[in-house]
Design a protein around this motif. Structure first.
Motif, PDB file in Angstrom:
ATOM      1  N   ALA A 259      17.418   2.873 -32.046  1.00 35.26           N
ATOM      2  CA  ALA A 259      17.093   3.155 -30.644  1.00 35.26           C
ATOM      3  C   ALA A 259      15.675   3.676 -30.513  1.00 35.26           C
ATOM      4  N   HIS A 260      15.272   4.519 -31.468  1.00 36.04           N
ATOM      5  CA  HIS A 260      13.917   5.073 -31.422  1.00 36.04           C
ATOM      6  C   HIS A 260      12.876   3.982 -31.631  1.00 36.04           C
ATOM      7  N   GLU A 261      13.160   3.097 -32.596  1.00 36.03           N
ATOM      8  CA  GLU A 261      12.183   2.047 -32.879  1.00 36.03           C
ATOM      9  C   GLU A 261      12.137   1.010 -31.755  1.00 36.03           C
ATOM     10  N   LEU A 262      13.300   0.724 -31.150  1.00 39.53           N
ATOM     11  CA  LEU A 262      13.323  -0.304 -30.105  1.00 39.53           C
ATOM     12  C   LEU A 262      12.803   0.216 -28.774  1.00 39.53           C
ATOM     13  N   LYS A 263      12.830   1.538 -28.590  1.00 42.43           N
ATOM     14  CA  LYS A 263      12.401   2.098 -27.302  1.00 42.43           C
ATOM     15  C   LYS A 263      10.902   1.892 -27.078  1.00 42.43           C
ATOM     16  N   ASN A 264      10.110   1.973 -28.157  1.00 41.11           N
ATOM     17  CA  ASN A 264       8.652   1.828 -27.998  1.00 41.11           C
ATOM     18  C   ASN A 264       8.270   0.444 -27.483  1.00 41.11           C
ATOM     19  N   PRO A 265       8.736  -0.677 -28.047  1.00 45.73           N
ATOM     20  CA  PRO A 265       8.345  -1.986 -27.484  1.00 45.73           C
ATOM     21  C   PRO A 265       9.072  -2.311 -26.179  1.00 45.73           C
ATOM     22  N   LEU A 266      10.235  -1.695 -25.923  1.00 46.81           N
ATOM     23  CA  LEU A 266      10.953  -2.017 -24.672  1.00 46.81           C
ATOM     24  C   LEU A 266      10.212  -1.505 -23.446  1.00 46.81           C
ATOM     25  N   PHE A 267       9.548  -0.386 -23.573  1.00 49.06           N
ATOM     26  CA  PHE A 267       8.826   0.162 -22.413  1.00 49.06           C
ATOM     27  C   PHE A 267       7.691  -0.769 -21.964  1.00 49.06           C
ATOM     28  N   PRO A 268       6.836  -1.279 -22.894  1.00 50.95           N
ATOM     29  CA  PRO A 268       5.828  -2.268 -22.445  1.00 50.95           C
ATOM     30  C   PRO A 268       6.463  -3.521 -21.871  1.00 50.95           C
ATOM     31  N   LEU A 269       7.588  -3.937 -22.449  1.00 46.50           N
ATOM     32  CA  LEU A 269       8.269  -5.121 -21.895  1.00 46.50           C
ATOM     33  C   LEU A 269       8.692  -4.879 -20.440  1.00 46.50           C
ATOM     34  N   GLN A 270       9.256  -3.688 -20.202  1.00 43.62           N
ATOM     35  CA  GLN A 270       9.702  -3.360 -18.849  1.00 43.62           C
ATOM     36  C   GLN A 270       8.516  -3.329 -17.876  1.00 43.62           C
ATOM     37  N   ILE A 271       7.391  -2.725 -18.235  1.00 43.98           N
ATOM     38  CA  ILE A 271       6.205  -2.641 -17.381  1.00 43.98           C
ATOM     39  C   ILE A 271       5.650  -4.032 -17.093  1.00 43.98           C
ATOM     40  N   THR A 272       5.654  -4.885 -18.147  1.00 49.36           N
ATOM     41  CA  THR A 272       5.108  -6.242 -17.965  1.00 49.36           C
ATOM     42  C   THR A 272       5.945  -7.055 -16.989  1.00 49.36           C
ATOM     43  N   VAL A 273       7.284  -6.953 -17.168  1.00 50.11           N
ATOM     44  CA  VAL A 273       8.174  -7.687 -16.252  1.00 50.11           C
ATOM     45  C   VAL A 273       8.000  -7.182 -14.814  1.00 50.11           C
ATOM     46  N   GLU A 274       7.885  -5.863 -14.671  1.00 53.54           N
ATOM     47  CA  GLU A 274       7.691  -5.297 -13.328  1.00 53.54           C
ATOM     48  C   GLU A 274       6.372  -5.774 -12.732  1.00 53.54           C
ATOM     49  N   ASN A 275       5.299  -5.863 -13.539  1.00 53.82           N
ATOM     50  CA  ASN A 275       4.008  -6.366 -13.048  1.00 53.82           C
ATOM     51  C   ASN A 275       4.124  -7.811 -12.590  1.00 53.82           C
ATOM     52  N   LEU A 276       4.913  -8.611 -13.346  1.00 55.67           N
ATOM     53  CA  LEU A 276       5.110 -10.015 -12.954  1.00 55.67           C
ATOM     54  C   LEU A 276       5.810 -10.103 -11.596  1.00 55.67           C
ATOM     55  N   LEU A 277       6.835  -9.270 -11.443  1.00 57.84           N
ATOM     56  CA  LEU A 277       7.570  -9.294 -10.160  1.00 57.84           C
ATOM     57  C   LEU A 277       6.665  -8.887  -9.011  1.00 57.84           C
ATOM     58  N   ARG A 278       5.846  -7.845  -9.198  1.00 56.84           N
ATOM     59  CA  ARG A 278       4.962  -7.402  -8.122  1.00 56.84           C
ATOM     60  C   ARG A 278       3.902  -8.451  -7.814  1.00 56.84           C
ATOM     61  N   ALA A 279       3.380  -9.069  -8.881  1.00 54.21           N
ATOM     62  CA  ALA A 279       2.366 -10.116  -8.653  1.00 54.21           C
ATOM     63  C   ALA A 279       2.959 -11.290  -7.925  1.00 54.21           C
ATOM     64  N   ARG A 280       4.204 -11.609  -8.199  1.00 50.99           N
ATOM     65  CA  ARG A 280       4.864 -12.743  -7.541  1.00 50.99           C
ATOM     66  C   ARG A 280       5.072 -12.459  -6.056  1.00 50.99           C
TER      67      ARG A 280
END
Length: 609
Positions: free
Chosen positions: A382-403
């Motif tokens: 969970a600790h190791e996966l949490k670090n890359p999941l946060f950038p993934l979440q921000i990127t997806v949110e940026n895509l939605l806002r840009a759309r």
């Protein structure tokens, strides 16, 4: 040596020692009894000899009384009372009287010591022998070495004074102590007697009077001569001696000596008493034979009983030892048979209870460790996966806002976002790959490997890392043994383990330093050491360094050194670290040599994923 054999040996030794001690005690008691018996028999024989001497003396005195009343003696006395006596007619009177009264010796002597008549030596008529009638006259008989025509003889002599017309006359009578005298003695069983008559007062030679033939009279005479010198005060000596007649100890004889004194205490003869050893030797032999026979029977019976007892005692102990070995080898379901209610049975019950408790505790421990491992794995994952999941979440949110808000800029945002997504997904795959590698390490494929060659290859691989562009290089030093033997190992896994250790050392020296490789042979192992000059570790960090998921780095899974330890363990070796804070660390890898590793690999269990 097994415990059963020890029990048998102890029992046999105890039985044998007991029999030997008993036989020795009986033999010693028998010897003491025979010594006392010999002393008693010697004393009895001496008393009998003295009694026989007294009897002879009494008989001589009786005969002298009769001779003194004889008419022939009265005539000699009357002739002796004349002024100038003529004794020639009486020269044979002593012979006649001695023969009539069964005397060996008889002399008629005048007051001035002149021999009037002599039965034992008629030719001495007219000679003087004043010494025998010197004052004071003995009141009893005494021993005397008497001169005879054929030589000297030992005799019991008695002097009888006779007064005729106020002029004294002396009768001297006696009996010779010869072989007949000795034969007349009633000897105790197992004894015999001799008389040794010295030839002179200071002489070391003499005559031996023996009633029976001797195989070697010289041995008795030699002992008697030593006793003669001892009694005369010339030297000290024991009054008894053991004479060995033959090589058979039963023929041995203890010879005791008793001095026979004459008038005025002079040494006239030595009484020798022999006590045979035959009875004591035969008894000792019988005791020894009986001891051997009884000992053999007792030891045979004791051996059988000891075997039964040892089997009864040692079999449960052996079962316990075998069960303990099985438990030590991993068979936790082992149980021993319980027989009886004694201490061994209680020990077996305690062992069974112990294995049952160990099995239960092991199962609880395994369950606890399994739960703890999964919890730790989940936490780490969970600790190791949490670090890359946060950038993934921000990127997806940026895509939605840009759309929604900037459709005209969506393409540009999409390209940047996909790049970020792909990078983070790659990072996720790397994390999952590291966990996967640790969970399913491959089974080593053993082959002949030269560790020095692997170390050199790893050094060449990291040569670029050693010469860093930042100007803080790492100096690599090689102190490798030239006679290092080959070992049986998986070169791929071993290379991977050494690479991990080198990476760990490089991480410990961010500002450069020295990395030293050493190899040596120690007995049936080879030792590889990798030393860095980094910051070092604390004692607590050294103890936990190989624990999975434990790391001292800011970024890391904590699986690298755990993987190294797993590889070394699969090669039947061991790894440990020594370090001092501020002085660097040394990782020690010990691996078995070729023959031992191959033998171990035959029984190595296959690793399952």
């Amino acid at each position: 040596m097994s415990f059963r054999l020890k029990v048998l040996l102890v029992v046999l030794f105890s039985v044998g020692l007991s029999i030997v001690l008993v036989a020795w005690q009986i033999s010693a008691s028998a010897r003491n009894s025979f010594d006392r018996l010999d002393a008693e028999r010697t004393a009895a024989l001496v008393a009998q000899f003295q009694k026989e001497m007294q009897r002879q003396d009494t008989e001589i005195e009786k005969q002298l009384s009769q001779i003194a009343a004889a008419e022939a003696v009265l005539k000699v006395g009357l002739e002796n009372s004349h002024g100038q006596p003529d004794f020639s007619p009486y020269a044979n009177t002593a012979q006649e009287l001695a023969a009539a009264h069964s005397l060996d010796l008889l002399q008629v002597i005048s007051a001035d010591g002149t021999i009037i008549s002599s039965a034992q030596w008629p030719a001495r008529f007219g000679y003087k022998d004043a010494a025998i009638i010197g004052n004071p006259l003995p009141s009893a008989g005494f021993l005397k070495q008497e001169e005879l025509p054929e030589g000297r003889a030992l005799a019991l002599v008695r002097v009888h004074p006779l007064q005729v017309r106020e002029k004294p006359l002396f009768l001297v009578a006696g009996q010779i102590l010869d072989e007949d005298f000795l034969r007349a003695l009633v000897l105790p069983a197992g004894t015999r007697v001799w008389i040794y008559r010295p030839q002179g007062k200071d002489s070391s030679s003499g005559d031996l009077i023996a009633a029976t033939a001797l195989p070697d009279p010289g041995k008795i005479s030699a002992f008697a001569q030593r006793m003669q010198l001892a009694y005369l005060g010339h030297q000290s000596a024991r009054q008894f001696e053991i004479v060995h007649w033959t090589n058979d100890p039963a023929d041995d004889e203890t010879i005791s000596s008793v001095p026979l004194t004459g008038r005025n205490g002079s040494l006239e003869a030595i009484l020798l008493i022999g006590a045979t050893h035959r009875a004591r030797v035969e008894m000792s032999r019988n005791i020894r034979n009986a001891a051997f026979l009884i000992g053999g029977i007792v030891m045979l019976v004791g051996l059988v009983l000891a075997a039964l007892i040892a089997r009864r005692v040692t079999r449960p102990v052996e079962d316990l030892a075998l069960a303990a070995d099985r438990v030590a080898s991993g068979d936790w379901h082992t149980a021993v048979r319980v027989e009886g209610t004694d201490e061994i049975a209680r020990l077996a019950q305690a062992f069974n209870h112990m294995t049952h408790e160990l099995l239960a505790q092991r199962e609880r421990l395994v369950q606890t460790e399994r739960v703890a491992a999964w919890r730790e794995l989940a936490r780490r994952l969970a600790h190791e996966l949490k670090n890359p999941l946060f950038p993934l979440q921000i990127t997806v949110e940026n895509l939605l806002r840009a759309r929604q808000h900037s459709p005209q800029e969506f393409e540009e945002v999409f390209r940047e976002s996909t790049t970020t997504l792909l990078a983070e997904i790659s990072n996720l795959k790397a994390i999952i790959g590291r966990f996967s590698d640790f969970s399913k390490m491959p089974t080593p494929q053993l082959a002949e490997v030269q560790v020095n060659d692997i170390v050199k290859d790893v050094g060449q691989l990291f040569a670029a890392h050693f010469t860093r562009s930042e100007g803080q290089p790492v100096e690599a030093r090689y102190q490798l043994s030239t006679d290092l033997p080959v070992i049986a190992a998986d070169s791929v896994l071993l290379r991977r383990a050494i690479e991990n250790l080198v990476l760990n050392a490089l991480d410990a020296m961010p500002h450069g330093g020295t990395l030293t490789f050493r190899s040596a042979t120690e007995g049936d192992h080879i030792l590889l050491e990798i030393t860095d000059s980094g910051a070092g570790l604390t004692a607590e960090e050294c103890e936990r360094l190989f624990t999975p998921y434990y790391t001292t780095k800011q970024f890391g899974t904590g699986l690298g050194l755990a993987i190294v330890q797993s590889v070394v363990s699969d090669h039947n070796g061991r790894i440990w670290v020594t370090s001092q804070k501020g002085k660097g660390s040394t990782f020690h890898v010990e691996l078995p040599t070729h023959a031992k590793a191959v033998a171990a690999s035959d029984t190595m269990p296959a690793r399952t994923s």
